[in-house]
Scaffold this active site. Structure first.
Site, mmCIF file in Angstrom:
data_model
loop_
_atom_site.group_PDB
_atom_site.id
_atom_site.type_symbol
_atom_site.label_atom_id
_atom_site.label_comp_id
_atom_site.label_asym_id
_atom_site.label_seq_id
_atom_site.Cartn_x
_atom_site.Cartn_y
_atom_site.Cartn_z
ATOM 1 N N GLU A 38 -14.470 -18.567 9.036
ATOM 2 C CA GLU A 38 -14.429 -17.423 8.121
ATOM 3 C C GLU A 38 -13.852 -17.888 6.790
ATOM 4 O OE1 GLU A 38 -12.421 -13.581 9.424
ATOM 5 O OE2 GLU A 38 -11.024 -14.234 7.878
ATOM 6 N N THR A 43 -15.148 -12.569 4.278
ATOM 7 C CA THR A 43 -14.341 -11.346 4.365
ATOM 8 C C THR A 43 -14.586 -10.439 3.160
ATOM 9 O OG1 THR A 43 -12.461 -12.300 3.210
ATOM 10 C CG2 THR A 43 -12.484 -12.556 5.602
ATOM 11 N N ARG A 74 -12.760 -1.464 10.123
ATOM 12 C CA ARG A 74 -12.173 -0.320 9.435
ATOM 13 C C ARG A 74 -11.469 -0.728 8.144
ATOM 14 N NH1 ARG A 74 -6.810 2.544 11.396
ATOM 15 N NH2 ARG A 74 -6.071 0.702 10.269
ATOM 16 N N GLY A 75 -10.760 -1.872 8.170
ATOM 17 C CA GLY A 75 -9.883 -2.233 7.042
ATOM 18 C C GLY A 75 -8.495 -1.660 7.288
ATOM 19 N N ALA A 118 -13.993 2.209 12.717
ATOM 20 C CA ALA A 118 -15.107 1.262 12.694
ATOM 21 C C ALA A 118 -16.291 1.774 13.523
ATOM 22 C CB ALA A 118 -14.641 -0.097 13.202
HETATM 23 C C1 LIG Z 1 -12.173 -10.777 13.279
HETATM 24 C C2 LIG Z 1 -11.522 -9.867 12.267
HETATM 25 C C3 LIG Z 1 -12.001 -9.860 10.947
HETATM 26 C C4 LIG Z 1 -11.398 -9.029 9.991
HETATM 27 N N1 LIG Z 1 -11.883 -9.033 8.701
HETATM 28 C C5 LIG Z 1 -11.344 -8.207 7.780
HETATM 29 C C6 LIG Z 1 -11.840 -8.150 6.444
HETATM 30 O O1 LIG Z 1 -12.769 -8.866 6.072
HETATM 31 N N2 LIG Z 1 -11.250 -7.306 5.577
HETATM 32 C C7 LIG Z 1 -10.228 -6.483 5.948
HETATM 33 O O2 LIG Z 1 -9.727 -5.715 5.104
HETATM 34 N N3 LIG Z 1 -9.732 -6.490 7.202
HETATM 35 C C8 LIG Z 1 -10.266 -7.333 8.117
HETATM 36 N N4 LIG Z 1 -9.768 -7.347 9.400
HETATM 37 C C9 LIG Z 1 -8.621 -6.496 9.727
HETATM 38 C C10 LIG Z 1 -9.026 -5.083 10.208
HETATM 39 O O3 LIG Z 1 -9.666 -4.392 9.160
HETATM 40 C C11 LIG Z 1 -7.746 -4.368 10.624
HETATM 41 O O4 LIG Z 1 -7.211 -4.968 11.773
HETATM 42 C C12 LIG Z 1 -7.837 -2.861 10.767
HETATM 43 O O5 LIG Z 1 -6.493 -2.351 10.815
HETATM 44 C C13 LIG Z 1 -8.540 -2.356 12.021
HETATM 45 O O6 LIG Z 1 -9.875 -2.586 11.939
HETATM 46 P P1 LIG Z 1 -10.848 -2.277 13.213
HETATM 47 O O7 LIG Z 1 -12.210 -2.510 12.739
HETATM 48 O O8 LIG Z 1 -10.349 -2.981 14.401
HETATM 49 O O9 LIG Z 1 -10.595 -0.703 13.341
HETATM 50 P P2 LIG Z 1 -10.944 0.362 14.487
HETATM 51 O O10 LIG Z 1 -11.774 -0.207 15.548
HETATM 52 O O11 LIG Z 1 -11.431 1.577 13.781
HETATM 53 O O12 LIG Z 1 -9.501 0.640 15.110
HETATM 54 C C14 LIG Z 1 -8.382 0.912 14.273
HETATM 55 C C15 LIG Z 1 -7.302 1.616 15.069
HETATM 56 O O13 LIG Z 1 -7.733 2.936 15.375
HETATM 57 C C16 LIG Z 1 -7.733 3.135 16.789
HETATM 58 N N5 LIG Z 1 -8.855 4.013 17.102
HETATM 59 C C17 LIG Z 1 -10.160 3.675 17.167
HETATM 60 N N6 LIG Z 1 -10.896 4.775 17.452
HETATM 61 C C18 LIG Z 1 -10.048 5.810 17.524
HETATM 62 C C19 LIG Z 1 -10.185 7.210 17.769
HETATM 63 N N7 LIG Z 1 -11.376 7.767 17.995
HETATM 64 N N8 LIG Z 1 -9.063 7.980 17.753
HETATM 65 C C20 LIG Z 1 -7.845 7.447 17.525
HETATM 66 N N9 LIG Z 1 -7.646 6.137 17.293
HETATM 67 C C21 LIG Z 1 -8.737 5.336 17.288
HETATM 68 C C22 LIG Z 1 -7.806 1.749 17.408
HETATM 69 O O14 LIG Z 1 -7.231 1.708 18.721
HETATM 70 C C23 LIG Z 1 -6.985 0.943 16.417
HETATM 71 O O15 LIG Z 1 -5.618 1.104 16.669
HETATM 72 C C24 LIG Z 1 -10.323 -8.189 10.367
HETATM 73 C C25 LIG Z 1 -9.836 -8.214 11.693
HETATM 74 C C26 LIG Z 1 -10.417 -9.047 12.637
HETATM 75 C C27 LIG Z 1 -9.873 -9.081 14.041
#
Ligand SMILES: Cc1cc2nc3c(=O)[nH]c(=O)nc-3n(C[C@H](O)[C@H](O)[C@H](O)COP(=O)(O)OP(=O)(O)OC[C@H]3O[C@@H](n4cnc5c(N)ncnc54)[C@H](O)[C@@H]3O)c2cc1C
Length: 317
Positions: free
Chosen positions: A19, A50, A124-125, A144
């Site tokens: 990445e 990213t 999600r970010g 997300a």
């Molecule tokens: C491989 C990887 C790449 C990444 N790349 C980037 C990047 O390019 N840019 C950046 O800004 N960040 C990046 N991140 C960080 C990421 O954006 C953060 O970790 C963010 O806080 C969560 O994103 P997510 O997509 O996991 O969110 P989600 O899957 O939406 O989850 C976020 C939180 O909400 C909870 N949740 C989900 N659904 C629900 C629901 N229906 N009700 C209540 N709670 C819920 C989950 O349990 C979790 O605690 C990356 C992370 C990883 C692991």
């Protein structure tokens, strides 16, 4: 080609990928190329790029502070297209909920579709710096999972608001994030896994994990994910520890644990050059064990510098 096709084609062989982060605004893309060049000998089938969230800037004007909004590292989709063109390798732009309306996301996805970029990571970010909790912008996705659904709709030729003239279908392979030590906001690992399952049920094709430094955490996570009914590839994300400050920073930002032996080794280093070497050796051991366990891909967080990832990859690929 899709990430999942690359995995299937490899027939059980572990692939190498990494990445990168777009350069800060005003810098040349050449510095990215300088870091990608040394890694191409390991044949990455795909490279992730990213996306960074927008930030507020406060600029003083006539004694008042004027608030402006900016992205310090713009250009994700352009960089993906440039890398794909230059190296003939697949690229995976990270697409965020945070800071984007659904309409803006649609335009970005249409750009990717026209450019032949057919892999995306749906994320999600994080919250913006001044926010305690993540807030979706007006008309944006809160989680997300919503983003995965929007991308899958585009794969069916369904555009927003049903106003498109035709139904040209995209064909995106969708990656999502998984957390072997649970996401920092999740009340438990079990709940977090249920939410990961919802992303997969919504159409995610594979998972890339948050960094971890103890392989047992990854192996347990994969087992627990399977028990939850998650049957897509789970790609481990590996970060080579690079500076002493990471001992505080990584647990604070990502809510992950560091193994005692690693902490002791880093604390015993007299400078960051020695820490970088410890980080490389740790990542080599982690990677070898994961490769032996048959993980589909070893995915490295390069953080813009490739010397340590090259040192690791040269022992494995
Ligand atoms: C491989 C990887 C790449 C990444 N790349 C980037 C990047 O390019 N840019 C950046 O800004 N960040 C990046 N991140 C960080 C990421 O954006 C953060 O970790 C963010 O806080 C969560 O994103 P997510 O997509 O996991 O969110 P989600 O899957 O939406 O989850 C976020 C939180 O909400 C909870 N949740 C989900 N659904 C629900 C629901 N229906 N009700 C209540 N709670 C819920 C989950 O349990 C979790 O605690 C990356 C992370 C990883 C692991």
């Amino acid at each position: 080609m899709k990430v999942t096709d690359h995995i299937n084609k490899a027939n059980g062989k572990t692939l190498f990928s990494f990445e990168i982060i777009p350069p800060k605004k005003g810098n040349s893309i050449q510095q990215l190329y300088n870091n990608i060049d040394p890694l191409m000998e390991f044949n990455p089938p795909f490279i992730d790029v990213t996306t960074s969230r927008e930030e507020y800037l406060y600029i003083e004007k006539d004694g008042l502070l004027d608030r402006k909004i900016t992205r310090m590292r713009p250009g994700t989709v352009g960089i993906c297209a440039a890398i794909k063109h230059k190296y003939d390798v697949d690229t995976v732009p990270h697409v965020l909920c945070g800071g984007f309306t659904k309409e803006e996301t649609e335009y970005l996805l249409v750009d990717c579709h026209y450019l032949g970029i057919n892999n995306v990571m749906a994320l999600r970010g994080d919250a913006m710096k001044h926010q305690q909790y993540f807030e979706a912008c007006d008309g944006g996705h809160q989680f997300a999972k919503g983003l995965v659904e929007q991308i899958q709709n585009l794969n069916k030729g369904q555009y927003l608001h049903d106003v498109a003239e035709g139904h040209d279908k995209a064909d995106f392979c969708i990656g999502v994030a998984g957390y072997p030590e649970k996401h920092l906001e999740a009340p438990s690992l079990k709940t977090d896994l249920k939410r990961l399952k919802q992303k997969v049920d919504a159409g995610a094709d594979y998972v890339v994990t948050q960094m971890f430094f103890d392989n047992q955490k990854y192996f347990q996570f994969v087992e627990a994910a399977k028990a939850e009914g998650i049957n897509v590839p789970i790609i481990p994300g590996i970060k080579p520890l690079a500076v002493k400050r990471h001992l505080q920073l990584l647990p604070q930002v990502f809510k992950i644990d560091l193994p005692e032996t690693l902490i002791e080794a880093v604390e015993g280093c007299k400078d960051n050059k020695a820490v970088r070497q410890v980080g490389v050796e740790w990542a080599i051991q982690q990677s070898k064990e994961l490769q032996q366990a048959g993980v589909p891909v070893l995915h490295y967080y390069s953080m813009g510098k490739s010397d340590n990832v090259k040192a690791i990859a040269s022992q494995l690929f």
